[in-house]
Motif scaffolding. Structure first.
Motif, PDB file in Angstrom:
ATOM      1  N   SER A  37      10.405  85.997   2.442  1.00 60.71           N
ATOM      2  CA  SER A  37       9.356  84.988   2.330  1.00 60.71           C
ATOM      3  C   SER A  37       9.171  84.516   0.889  1.00 60.71           C
ATOM      4  CB  SER A  37       8.045  85.601   2.836  1.00 60.71           C
ATOM      5  OG  SER A  37       6.971  84.740   2.598  1.00 60.71           O
ATOM      6  N   ASN A  38       8.605  83.327   0.755  1.00 60.01           N
ATOM      7  CA  ASN A  38       8.270  82.828  -0.579  1.00 60.01           C
ATOM      8  C   ASN A  38       6.845  83.209  -0.979  1.00 60.01           C
ATOM      9  OD1 ASN A  38       6.749  81.127   0.978  1.00 60.01           O
ATOM     10  ND2 ASN A  38       7.635  79.241   0.211  1.00 60.01           N
ATOM     11  N   GLN A  60      15.172  75.990  -4.726  1.00 53.85           N
ATOM     12  CA  GLN A  60      15.798  77.115  -4.032  1.00 53.85           C
ATOM     13  C   GLN A  60      16.137  78.194  -5.039  1.00 53.85           C
ATOM     14  OE1 GLN A  60      19.122  75.506  -1.873  1.00 53.85           O
ATOM     15  NE2 GLN A  60      17.844  75.006  -0.126  1.00 53.85           N
ATOM     16  N   SER A 106      12.052  70.112  -4.349  1.00 52.47           N
ATOM     17  CA  SER A 106      12.606  71.264  -3.637  1.00 52.47           C
ATOM     18  C   SER A 106      13.193  72.240  -4.648  1.00 52.47           C
ATOM     19  CB  SER A 106      13.692  70.828  -2.659  1.00 52.47           C
ATOM     20  OG  SER A 106      13.129  70.056  -1.635  1.00 52.47           O
ATOM     21  N   LYS A 115      15.504  83.264  -1.749  1.00 49.22           N
ATOM     22  CA  LYS A 115      16.861  83.597  -1.294  1.00 49.22           C
ATOM     23  C   LYS A 115      16.825  84.466  -0.041  1.00 49.22           C
ATOM     24  CE  LYS A 115      19.549  84.793  -4.607  1.00 49.22           C
ATOM     25  NZ  LYS A 115      20.274  85.516  -5.651  1.00 49.22           N
ATOM     26  N   GLU A 117      11.946  77.776  -1.581  1.00 48.19           N
ATOM     27  CA  GLU A 117      12.696  78.624  -0.647  1.00 48.19           C
ATOM     28  C   GLU A 117      13.289  79.819  -1.389  1.00 48.19           C
ATOM     29  OE1 GLU A 117      16.563  78.283   2.241  1.00 48.19           O
ATOM     30  OE2 GLU A 117      15.400  76.458   1.833  1.00 48.19           O
ATOM     31  N   ASP A 150       8.578  72.290  -2.147  1.00 50.72           N
ATOM     32  CA  ASP A 150       9.259  73.001  -1.073  1.00 50.72           C
ATOM     33  C   ASP A 150      10.021  74.142  -1.748  1.00 50.72           C
ATOM     34  OD1 ASP A 150      10.431  73.814   1.272  1.00 50.72           O
ATOM     35  OD2 ASP A 150      11.943  72.245   1.271  1.00 50.72           O
TER      36      ASP A 150
END
Length: 194
Positions: A122-123, A192, A190, A119, A117, A115
């Motif tokens: 889009s990723n 980020q 995950s 900042k 994400e 997962d």
């Protein structure tokens, strides 16, 4: 065709045709769209099983059932049933049913769902480099496009049985980089952007 942008170009027939097999020739390729010719090939679908780190493959088309009698064009490979193994969705020319082929191959490999994400924005375009004890696995997060089909961004990565992840390097779409080295044994990771 030597002059593909010349609509008056004429190309002679290159050999004998077998009309019983549906072979035909148009001296001008721009005539095909208005001639009503059928360009469908009805070639058997093929599926190959990777049996050795991308070096040895077995044809499992018949065993898997993918060699259907259809003019298939669109194939989307993604995990439809959330078991972290890629399944296949196949569409054919001329309509007909969409066919879903569920991956039921059992193995000891580990499948990790990422997962990711960014900042801001889009990723799409993020590059993951999964470093293991023996090699590195590269994954670019892009929706895969095929003929008349687009898959969701694939964020599942298969890790061979017994192989440990040592770190993950991330290159974000804005060019910044990041390294993750904790919680690498989870089934879902995950990340980020910092």
């Amino acid at each position: 065709m030597t002059q593909p942008l010349d609509r008056t170009c004429e190309l002679p027939q290159l050999g004998e045709l077998d009309s019983d097999k549906g072979e035909f020739w148009r001296t001008n390729v721009f005539q095909i769209a208005n001639s009503g010719d059928n360009l469908s090939a009805f070639e058997s679908n093929r599926l190959f099983f990777n049996a050795g780190e991308g070096k040895k493959f077995f044809d499992v088309s018949f065993d898997s059932g993918v060699n259907i009698d259809s003019d298939s064009r669109s194939v989307v490979a993604t995990d439809f049933n959330n078991d972290r193994k890629p399944d296949l969705l196949v569409a054919s020319v001329g309509g007909g049913p969409l066919r879903l082929f569920q991956n039921t191959v059992e193995n000891d490999n580990r499948f990790i769902q990422f997962d990711v994400e960014a900042k801001a924005g889009s990723n799409i375009g993020t590059r993951l480099i999964i470093h293991t004890e023996t090699h590195a696995i590269y994954r670019d997060l892009f929706p895969h496009n095929g003929c008349m089909g687009q898959a969701p961004i694939d964020r599942t990565v298969g890790i061979p049985a017994g192989v440990k992840i040592t770190s993950i390097s991330i290159r974000w779409p804005d060019g910044t980089t990041q390294t993750v080295s904790n919680n690498l044994d989870a089934e879902s990771i995950s990340i980020q952007q910092k």
